[in-house]
Enzyme design. Structure first.
Site, mmCIF file in Angstrom:
data_model
loop_
_atom_site.group_PDB
_atom_site.id
_atom_site.type_symbol
_atom_site.label_atom_id
_atom_site.label_comp_id
_atom_site.label_asym_id
_atom_site.label_seq_id
_atom_site.Cartn_x
_atom_site.Cartn_y
_atom_site.Cartn_z
ATOM 1 N N GLY A 39 -25.160 -15.751 -24.712
ATOM 2 C CA GLY A 39 -24.336 -16.525 -23.788
ATOM 3 C C GLY A 39 -23.909 -17.885 -24.280
ATOM 4 O O GLY A 39 -23.469 -18.726 -23.489
ATOM 5 N N GLY A 40 -24.014 -18.155 -25.570
ATOM 6 C CA GLY A 40 -23.604 -19.448 -26.095
ATOM 7 C C GLY A 40 -22.101 -19.618 -26.118
ATOM 8 O O GLY A 40 -21.348 -18.634 -26.019
ATOM 9 N N ASN A 107 -28.767 -9.563 -27.888
ATOM 10 C CA ASN A 107 -29.224 -10.924 -28.121
ATOM 11 C C ASN A 107 -29.155 -11.731 -26.834
ATOM 12 O O ASN A 107 -28.141 -11.691 -26.129
ATOM 13 C CB ASN A 107 -28.363 -11.588 -29.205
ATOM 14 C CG ASN A 107 -28.805 -13.002 -29.519
ATOM 15 O OD1 ASN A 107 -28.226 -13.966 -29.046
ATOM 16 N ND2 ASN A 107 -29.849 -13.131 -30.311
ATOM 17 N N ARG A 192 -16.577 -18.873 -33.492
ATOM 18 C CA ARG A 192 -17.120 -19.318 -32.209
ATOM 19 C C ARG A 192 -16.278 -20.468 -31.634
ATOM 20 O O ARG A 192 -15.993 -20.501 -30.433
ATOM 21 C CB ARG A 192 -18.580 -19.752 -32.384
ATOM 22 C CG ARG A 192 -19.569 -18.652 -32.746
ATOM 23 C CD ARG A 192 -20.223 -18.039 -31.520
ATOM 24 N NE ARG A 192 -20.931 -19.007 -30.723
ATOM 25 C CZ ARG A 192 -22.231 -19.335 -30.859
ATOM 26 N NH1 ARG A 192 -22.947 -18.754 -31.800
ATOM 27 N NH2 ARG A 192 -22.793 -20.198 -30.043
ATOM 28 N N HIS A 265 -33.025 -18.171 -33.192
ATOM 29 C CA HIS A 265 -32.517 -17.438 -32.032
ATOM 30 C C HIS A 265 -31.544 -16.323 -32.411
ATOM 31 O O HIS A 265 -31.306 -15.420 -31.617
ATOM 32 C CB HIS A 265 -31.842 -18.435 -31.087
ATOM 33 C CG HIS A 265 -31.641 -17.953 -29.689
ATOM 34 N ND1 HIS A 265 -32.683 -17.528 -28.878
ATOM 35 C CD2 HIS A 265 -30.516 -17.818 -28.934
ATOM 36 C CE1 HIS A 265 -32.208 -17.172 -27.695
ATOM 37 N NE2 HIS A 265 -30.905 -17.319 -27.716
#
Length: 288
Positions: A39-40, A107, A192, A265
């Protein structure tokens, strides 16, 4: 480090599922395997799994899904329990794609979706691999870092002030997602960052109400999951150290835990070959 460069994303495809549109990228043939990302800011199926999915695609039908509110998928405002909503829509996507049962490799945010899906729709899940997810809000390390809001706070910082930038994206990934900040790949940073500029995604991140739905604690659900679950965890995960997934693995009847050193992560990006080796072995077991 076991690093490989991410390639430019393939074109992908769209599918209607119970009134919403999903974008996904499909690679390979064989047993259906659904990849759900975190959810980044700017995360997509390809940004989180584009480095490792080609390894799985050598023997599997891999579907890298942009979860709702991310990537090129629809960005509806979610009302009611958030994980129930995502689980139901993901099952609807499986129906559209004529997938009766699948393995899931996930993830963070995506892993919590898949855990709830496995509890509510057990017939649709063969096995689960979950990395860096937080389905319950307690554990051996409570209180959690930043009150369990480290991800929310990171989004606020990223989208706040002067807004998104390549520098802020690189700093976020280096601080929270990667063990070695010098190894963060520039290609992933740019992917991103460019996705984070999507106007709808920016609006969701900055909304003062709760467009992502109501948070759910999945304590009751975890104990009902019958599918085998492998928690893949980075020893240096910035959100939750391995004590937490060990607790989760003990709550699930067929829970397992593998801890990978020199990983945080996003270990599937940091150590894709090692990640594939462990996960592919687990997925190929006789789970029924």
């Amino acid at each position: 480090m076991d690093l490989m460069d991410i390639q430019a994303p393939p074109q992908g495809a769209y599918a209607e599922a119970d009134g919403v549109k999903y974008h996904y990228i499909e690679l390979g043939t064989g047993s259906p395997t659904i990849f759900l990302h975190g959810g980044g800011p700017g995360c997509t199926g390809w940004s989180d799994f584009g480095q490792v999915a080609p390894l799985f695609a050598a023997g599997r039908r891999c579907l890298l899904v942009d979860i709702l509110q991310y990537g090129r998928s629809a960005k509806p405002v979610i009302e009611g329990p958030m994980w129930d909503y995502h689980a139901a829509k993901t099952v609807a996507l499986m129906d559209t794609l004529e997938i009766d049962r699948a393995d899931f490799v996930c993830n963070s945010w995506g892993g919590t979706i898949a855990l709830n899906l496995a509890a509510k729709y057990p017939e649709r899940v063969r096995s689960l691999v979950v990395t860096g997810s937080m389905p319950v809000f307690y554990g051996p390390l409570a209180p959690l870092p930043e009150g369990g809001r480290r991800g929310r706070n990171a989004r606020d910082v990223y989208y706040g002030g002067d807004g998104p930038s390549l520098t802020k994206m690189r700093e976020l990934m280096a601080r929270l997602e990667w063990y070695d900040p010098e190894a963060v790949p520039e290609g992933t940073v740019r992917l991103r960052y460019e996705q984070s500029l999507d106007p709808e995604e920016t609006a969701l991140a900055g909304a003062s109400d709760n467009p992502r739905g109501d948070w759910q604690d999945l304590t009751a659900e975890l104990g009902t999951i019958q599918a085998p679950v492998l928690f893949m965890w980075g020893m240096q995960d910035a959100f939750l150290t391995p004590d937490y997934p060990l607790m989760l693995a003990r709550m699930i009847p067929k829970g397992n835990l593998h801890v990978m050193n020199e990983a945080s992560h996003h270990l599937q990006e940091e150590r894709p070959y090692d990640f594939h080796s462990v996960v592919d072995g687990f997925l190929n077991q006789r789970h029924g």
